[in-house]
Design a protein around this motif. Structure first.
Motif, short mmCIF file in Angstrom:
data_model
loop_
_atom_site.label_atom_id
_atom_site.label_comp_id
_atom_site.label_asym_id
_atom_site.label_seq_id
_atom_site.Cartn_x
_atom_site.Cartn_y
_atom_site.Cartn_z
N ARG A 11 13.35 -4.57 -20.65
CA ARG A 11 12.99 -3.64 -21.73
C ARG A 11 13.04 -2.19 -21.24
NH1 ARG A 11 10.06 -6.00 -26.29
NH2 ARG A 11 10.21 -8.26 -26.11
N SER A 59 12.22 -17.94 -23.08
CA SER A 59 11.40 -17.19 -24.02
C SER A 59 11.62 -15.69 -23.89
CB SER A 59 9.92 -17.52 -23.80
OG SER A 59 9.10 -16.77 -24.67
N SER A 60 11.64 -15.20 -22.65
CA SER A 60 11.85 -13.77 -22.42
C SER A 60 13.26 -13.36 -22.82
CB SER A 60 11.60 -13.43 -20.95
OG SER A 60 10.27 -13.66 -20.58
N ALA A 106 13.54 -13.06 -26.56
CA ALA A 106 12.82 -11.88 -27.04
C ALA A 106 13.64 -10.61 -26.79
CB ALA A 106 11.46 -11.78 -26.37
N LEU A 121 15.30 -8.19 -29.68
CA LEU A 121 15.02 -6.76 -29.70
C LEU A 121 16.32 -5.96 -29.75
CD1 LEU A 121 13.12 -4.31 -29.38
CD2 LEU A 121 13.32 -4.64 -26.89
#
Length: 255
Positions: free
Chosen positions: A163, A189-190, A193, A197
């Motif tokens: 991120r 999962s990461s 995500a 995004l």
């Protein structure tokens, strides 16, 4: 430094792109590809299929043996150094290897994304102007990690570090994003995500995105189109909603 994509559609036109290494290895063998402005496209294929090589050729980081690349109307394959630098100022890069400095703060890392627009003065908190500082915090807030702006990058999880890399890319204000295996080192999962995004931001800002992915479910879920490379050739080009398991199996069979 102004970028060439600021007032141009960030579309990609690749025609007959070939790259043969000095030892005779064929990395790309006549790739034709069109990506429209605002489109999100996933490049899939086995290791050595040519995905990373194609991404590098798009911005002149690697020179092809033959063929042509045009981005926003610029003939990349014949462009000079100054033109390439201006082009890259409008291209955001997101990679598996994030090139982050562990001891540098999250905030300072994101400020580095302003270098292409503001030069080195804008890259450090003590020298950055109010606008650059505000932009950096806005981008950190957009990716959901403004609360850790003061922490060293090395103390964050893998997903948080990715991120940070996305925020650093966003503060650059790109029109085109090239992502090379951006979630390969993350847990499912990461990874999901981070891609969700990236897709949200692309839709919000009308960004053109070309991303190389190994995770086929991610390609089908987050891309508009799937382009499959095999042996340096484009052997699949279809809407992600229409892509079948059989087509993907054939792409990877005996690769």
């Amino acid at each position: 430094m102004a970028d060439l994509l600021a007032d141009l559609p960030a579309d990609i036109r690749v025609s007959g792109l070939a790259l043969v290494h000095p030892g005779g290895h064929v990395a790309l063998a006549g790739v034709d590809l069109t990506v429209s402005a605002g489109e999100v496209v996933a490049l899939v294929g086995s290791n050595g299929a040519g995905k990373s090589t194609l991404l590098r050729c798009l911005v002149g980081l690697q020179r092809p043996t033959a063929g042509e690349v045009r981005i926003g109307g610029l003939a990349v394959t014949t462009a000079g150094r100054a033109e390439l630098l201006r082009l890259r100022a409008g291209v955001g890069f997101v990679f598996q290897r994030l090139n982050l400095v562990p001891r540098l703060s999250v905030f300072a890392t994101v400020l580095h994304g302003t270098i292409s627009r503001r030069g080195l003065r804008g890259a450090w908190p003590a020298l950055a102007g109010a606008q650059e500082r505000s932009d950096a915090m806005a981008c950190l807030d957009r990716v959901g990690i403004a609360a850790v702006a003061a922490r060293p990058v090395g103390t964050l999880s893998g997903g948080q570090q990715q991120r940070v890399a996305i925020a650093r890319m966003l503060v650059q204000r790109p029109s085109l994003v090239l992502a090379d295996e951006p979630v390969a080192s993350l847990d499912p999962s990461s990874g999901a995500a981070v891609l969700a995004l990236l897709r949200e931001i692309a839709d919000e800002q009308g960004l053109t995105v070309l991303m190389a992915l190994h995770q086929l479910p991610y390609a089908r879920r987050y891309a508009d189109r799937i382009v499959g490379l095999r042996g340096g050739r484009c052997e699949l080009d279809t809407a992600s909603s229409a892509c079948t398991a059989g087509e993907l199996d054939r792409l990877y069979a005996s690769a």
